[in-house]
Design an enzyme around this catalytic site. Structure first.
Site, PDB file in Angstrom:
ATOM      1  N   SER A 218      43.165  81.944  -3.999  1.00  0.00           N
ATOM      2  CA  SER A 218      44.499  82.327  -4.370  1.00  0.00           C
ATOM      3  C   SER A 218      44.207  82.699  -6.117  1.00  0.00           C
ATOM      4  CB  SER A 218      45.780  81.995  -4.120  1.00  0.00           C
ATOM      5  OG  SER A 218      46.737  82.883  -4.063  1.00  0.00           O
TER       6      SER A 218
ATOM      7  N   HIS B 190      51.724  81.227 -18.536  1.00  0.00           N
ATOM      8  CA  HIS B 190      52.392  82.103 -19.661  1.00  0.00           C
ATOM      9  C   HIS B 190      52.947  81.250 -20.476  1.00  0.00           C
ATOM     10  CE1 HIS B 190      51.810  85.122 -16.484  1.00  0.00           C
ATOM     11  NE2 HIS B 190      52.410  84.518 -15.512  1.00  0.00           N
TER      12      HIS B 190
ATOM     13  N   CYS C   8      45.754  78.933  -0.801  1.00  0.00           N
ATOM     14  CA  CYS C   8      45.761  79.269   0.564  1.00  0.00           C
ATOM     15  C   CYS C   8      45.177  78.271   1.453  1.00  0.00           C
ATOM     16  CB  CYS C   8      45.479  80.525   1.077  1.00  0.00           C
ATOM     17  SG  CYS C   8      46.218  81.879   0.266  1.00  0.00           S
TER      18      CYS C   8
END
Length: 127
Positions: free
Chosen positions: A67, A72, A87
């Site tokens: 995944s 940020h 996952c």
């Protein structure tokens, strides 16, 4: 939901406050540590992308076979939004978050773990 449609995934979201400006405004530093976080958990890296913003801030996305990991940053607010989703049951994103928090040394951390893929989003306390 039928079991043939069920998958298991762990999604950890972290709000980290009080991080040194230079750590989260340095794209190369962020890319290095995000990539290393993926290797720490044994994930398969498909790509690493990063962007610097003017006058400051950055985003790094590490796409994994399992995944992703992302960050940020808002250096002017000493803040980073970090998340990891994997996952399956083999790769644990919590280990990546632990590694990154050790590197960034935030003063305040708020974390949620979401279990996904069972037909319902389940938010659980962090261990």
């Amino acid at each position: 939901m039928p079991s043939e449609h069920q998958t298991f995934g762990r999604h950890i979201v972290v709000d980290a406050w009080g991080i040194e400006f230079d750590k989260i405004n340095n794209l190369d530093f962020l890319k290095h540590h995000m990539e290393h976080a993926a290797t720490v958990i044994g994930a398969t890296i498909l790509s690493v992308s990063g962007w610097s913003f003017n006058p400051y801030g950055a985003t790094v996305m590490v796409v994994l076979s399992e995944s992703h990991l992302s960050i940020h940053t808002y250096p002017e607010k000493e803040f980073a939004a970090i998340d990891g989703y994997t996952c399956g049951e083999e790769i644990d994103p919590k280990m990546a978050m632990d590694y990154l928090l050790n590197i960034f040394q935030p003063k305040h951390v708020f974390t949620k773990k979401i279990i996904r893929g069972s037909g319902d989003l389940v938010i659980v306390p962090m261990e």
